[in-house]
Design an enzyme around this catalytic site. Structure first.
Site, mmCIF file in Angstrom:
data_model
loop_
_atom_site.group_PDB
_atom_site.id
_atom_site.type_symbol
_atom_site.label_atom_id
_atom_site.label_comp_id
_atom_site.label_asym_id
_atom_site.label_seq_id
_atom_site.Cartn_x
_atom_site.Cartn_y
_atom_site.Cartn_z
ATOM 1 N N ASP A 52 68.955 -25.918 6.876
ATOM 2 C CA ASP A 52 68.964 -27.347 7.205
ATOM 3 C C ASP A 52 67.984 -27.697 8.319
ATOM 4 O OD1 ASP A 52 70.886 -27.417 5.309
ATOM 5 O OD2 ASP A 52 72.334 -28.570 6.481
ATOM 6 N N ASN A 94 69.798 -29.446 0.843
ATOM 7 C CA ASN A 94 71.148 -30.007 0.799
ATOM 8 C C ASN A 94 71.561 -30.435 2.214
ATOM 9 O OD1 ASN A 94 73.558 -30.820 -0.262
ATOM 10 N ND2 ASN A 94 74.396 -28.765 -0.584
ATOM 11 N N ASP A 325 85.213 -30.318 9.595
ATOM 12 C CA ASP A 325 84.588 -29.067 9.142
ATOM 13 C C ASP A 325 85.430 -27.856 9.515
ATOM 14 O OD1 ASP A 325 82.592 -30.473 8.039
ATOM 15 O OD2 ASP A 325 81.019 -29.842 9.444
ATOM 16 N N GLU A 353 79.232 -30.647 1.173
ATOM 17 C CA GLU A 353 78.368 -29.794 0.372
ATOM 18 C C GLU A 353 78.913 -29.634 -1.051
ATOM 19 O OE1 GLU A 353 78.731 -29.637 3.492
ATOM 20 O OE2 GLU A 353 77.006 -28.707 4.499
ATOM 21 N N HIS A 399 78.234 -23.159 2.576
ATOM 22 C CA HIS A 399 78.322 -22.134 3.626
ATOM 23 C C HIS A 399 79.734 -21.980 4.175
ATOM 24 C CE1 HIS A 399 77.626 -25.441 6.839
ATOM 25 N NE2 HIS A 399 77.828 -26.010 5.680
ATOM 26 N N ARG A 400 80.429 -23.097 4.362
ATOM 27 C CA ARG A 400 81.765 -22.987 4.977
ATOM 28 C C ARG A 400 82.777 -22.332 4.048
ATOM 29 N NH1 ARG A 400 80.832 -24.467 9.667
ATOM 30 N NH2 ARG A 400 79.467 -26.238 10.081
ATOM 31 N N LYS A 435 72.736 -21.809 5.476
ATOM 32 C CA LYS A 435 72.666 -23.229 5.842
ATOM 33 C C LYS A 435 72.881 -23.420 7.348
ATOM 34 C CE LYS A 435 74.067 -27.487 3.666
ATOM 35 N NZ LYS A 435 74.009 -28.482 4.694
#
Ligand code: DC
Length: 681
Positions: A52, A94, A325, A353, A399-400, A435
């Site tokens: 990012d 993204n 998040d 995402e 990613h998370r 990311k």
């Protein structure tokens, strides 16, 4: 760094030690944009290196900013609010944190200074709504075209005529990033009047707005906040570089290590450096949520220490709007809690995402949890006793998802786990962590521990010049595993014996020498380098005469025994590929996959011949053939650890194969064998 389509996590039993976190994504990209719009040069320290931030840097460069990057420090000379490039096509992957503010900034610049800009991303980016921002900018006179679907990127920004007298209205109840985008960009057009932004609907994720206001202030812009409904940008606001700025570590990234500490931090705490109680990030309040579940946390301005408090963890019923998040991490912590955990007010998960509520529900169910999902909540009940399932976790290019589900690898500790039967957790597309946290798994393995028996081993045994070294090191790279080239230990012994004048027939002296390796004689492997007492002997030990010496020292039982513990110590997270002669038979009899590699003497001799010639060493094919046969005979017929395939080894003759074919074949076996029975006795 692994390059396979998946990463298999062995069962983890404890966590402790220090981890330093990378810079925050939200702060990095806001700082980059502000520096890019400012007058003067800004030196940004501790910038996150990730997908990012890379697209943001590329965009600023394309727009004419002067950039000079040196590791995690970037020097940016900004545009001072003036376009120097009037046409650019920006690809933003993204990265919502690049798409939204660049849209606002370029729409305003294009309307006042001319210029045509297109902004696009990966397919998922084109499914993430941006209509609320477009709807806020169009009434100001910005010409914005949604070239795909109305309300979604890609966008084309082409001029306009600004009229700024009325308050600017933006919805705040879908994503706070639209308001952030306006706050970051509107100072560009505040020369003649103060600008008022009015939030329509209840503003979500307020802590992210606080980060935005905090950073604007660092760049000289003091926004007046009236409740959470009105924001006034004073007339004549100008972006002024603070000169130097440090990016603090990502508080959302900290959540995985806080969770690891709460689940598995027993003897030693997990210490997290780079972020602490003084953080400006809202997600730092994840600490309170983790404490409510049982974590024991102590903190300083720039660090946190976490260990297990209540155990099992406590189920919670919590409004998570302020930590959207990091709240994902709570969903996975719920697997270790007693009772049902309910996370509420998380509708924004659906437009991140991926649709994170649906994704989280689906993957938690794979592990055996019972999950109820609603439009804006999720409810998790851990698997019943003994009902944990092996799971290959799909990560949805998020990613998370990948980082959260790594915590499921602590499953042997779960109150409902069955004794001695850990489940395997496979993370698909593990590199999606790039990311925000490219080295996430390496950091996890730094602070996670397990029993060596639980760490998978692939052994590759075979005769000299069969290509096993090349195969094994390629496998290790692809899987992200540790690598043991056991032959090099015999080679180092042979080399030192030769240099020190020890006879290659003196069993006792050779054994005494081998016993010092890794102890009195320091030894460190780093790719092709082998450091012996600070001297790199990587190239030296590859010499033919040293190979001969190695072959001779390796026949002595005392020498072999002396090197056993050293070889076993290579069994580290997340796994090991070991090549040699007796890896599958003697050193790692419990290996999850054993390969015995052969090729005809003729083929091997040719490979060795070509290898030598390419190094500029003269060679004779017949001599090599004879030498290989002699060495095979000695390796096969020695009294201890003769070169024989383990009974359960997969025998592969690669005479007619390329290295790539051998690698793909063995990877195919590894994939087909999943979930691997790791503990075998
Ligand atoms: O694989 P290599 O050519 O680097 O090995 C050098 C010598 O060490 C070889 O002649 C046999 C010996 N060796 C061994 O006996 N057992 C091992 N596990 C690895 C190598």
């Amino acid at each position: 760094m692994y390059t396979t389509a998946f990463l298999d996590l062995p069962p983890l039993l404890s966590a402790g030690g220090t981890v330093r976190l990378p810079g925050s994504k939200s702060i990095s990209n806001r700082v980059l944009l502000l520096a890019g719009l400012s007058e003067g040069t800004t030196v940004v320290h501790d910038l996150l290196a990730s997908d990012d931030t890379r697209v943001m840097l590329e965009s600023l460069r394309a727009l004419g900013c002067d950039l000079d990057q040196d590791g995690d420090t970037v020097r940016i000379t900004g545009l001072a609010g003036k376009l120097s490039v009037l046409q650019a096509d920006l690809f933003l992957g993204n990265a919502g944190t690049a798409m939204r503010p660049l849209t606002a900034a370029l729409a305003l610049l294009s309307a006042t200074q001319g210029g045509v800009f297109t902004l696009s991303g990966v397919p998922r980016m084109h499914e993430r709504p941006i209509g609320d921002l477009v709807d806020a900018l169009r009434p100001l006179g910005c010409h914005i075209e949604c070239t795909g679907k109305e309300g979604y990127p890609p966008l084309r920004l082409a001029g306009g005529q600004l009229k700024l007298s009325a308050p600017i209205k933006v919805r705040g109840d879908v994503s706070s990033q639209f308001l952030t985008a306006l706050l970051l960009a509107l100072p560009l057009v505040s020369q003649d009047q103060a600008l008022t932004i009015e939030v329509v609907g209840e503003l979500i994720s307020k802590p992210y707005i606080e980060i935005t206001l905090n950073l604007l202030a660092r760049f000289g812009i003091k926004v007046e906040r009236q409740g959470w409904e009105r924001f006034v940008i004073p007339q004549g606001s100008r972006y002024q570089s603070p000169g130097e700025i440090h990016v603090e570590a990502d508080a959302s990234s900290a959540s995985y290590f806080i969770a690891a500490g709460a689940i598995a931090g027993r003897a030693t705490p997990v210490r997290i450096e780079g972020v602490g109680e003084a953080s400006i990030q809202g997600d730092i309040r994840f600490i309170e949520a983790a404490q409510a579940m049982g974590a024991q946390v102590t903190s300083g301005p720039n660090w946190l220490e976490v260990r297990r408090g209540d155990w099992p963890l406590q189920a919670v019923d919590m409004d998570c709007n302020h930590i959207p998040d990091a709240a994902m991490t709570l969903a996975v912590m719920a697997l270790y809690a007693q009772g049902t955990t309910r996370l509420r007010n998380i509708a924004s998960w659906r437009v991140k995402e991926t649709d994170r509520i649906a994704a989280m529900a689906c993957e938690l169910r794979k592990l055996g949890a019972t999950v109820v999902e609603g439009q804006d909540f999720i409810e998790i009940t851990p698997p019943a006793a003994g009902q944990w399932q092996h799971a290959s976790i799909h990560t949805y290019d998020d990613h998370r998802m990948a980082m959260c589900f790594s915590l499921a690898a602590f499953n042997p500790l779960a109150p409902t786990a069955t004794d001695g039967k850990p489940v395997s957790v496979r993370i698909e597309d593990p590199r999606c962590v790039g990311k925000t946290f490219p080295d996430y798994f390496e950091s996890l393995f730094q602070v996670a521990q397990t029993n060596p028996d639980l760490i998978p081993v692939i052994t590759v045994d075979g005769p000299t010049a069969s290509g096993k070294g090349t195969l094994a090191s390629a496998l290790a790279t692809r899987l992200g595993y540790q690598f043991l080239d056991s032959g090099s230990l015999y080679r180092v012994t042979g080399l030192l014996a030769t240099e020190r004048g020890i006879s290659l027939d003196d069993a006792e002296a050779l054994e005494a020498l081998a016993r010092q390796l890794g102890y009195a004689i320091s030894l460190r492997f780093d790719r092709e380098h082998i450091w012996v007492d600070q001297r790199d002997v990587g190239e030296l030990v590859r010499r033919e005469d040293i190979g001969q010496a190695a072959s001779r020292v390796s026949v002595f039982p005392g020498v072999r025994q002396a090197l056993v513990e050293l070889q076993k110590a290579f069994r580290g997270l997340p796994g090991l590929v070991a090549d040699g002669r007796d890896m599958g038979t003697v050193i790692f009899p419990d290996a999850a996959l054993k390969v015995f590699l052969t090729a005809s003497v003729k083929e091997r001799a040719e490979r060795r011949y070509n290898q030598l010639i390419s190094k500029g060493i003269s060679a004779n094919l017949d001599e090599i053939c004879a030498d290989l046969e002699a060495r095979d005979l000695r390796d096969r017929t020695r009294a201890v650890s003769p070169l024989v395939p383990a009974p359960d080894a997969q025998k592969i003759d690669n005479s007619a194969w390329t290295i790539e074919q051998s690698v793909e074949t063995v990877l195919g076996m590894w994939v087909a064998g999943w979930p691997h029975v790791i503990v075998r006795h």
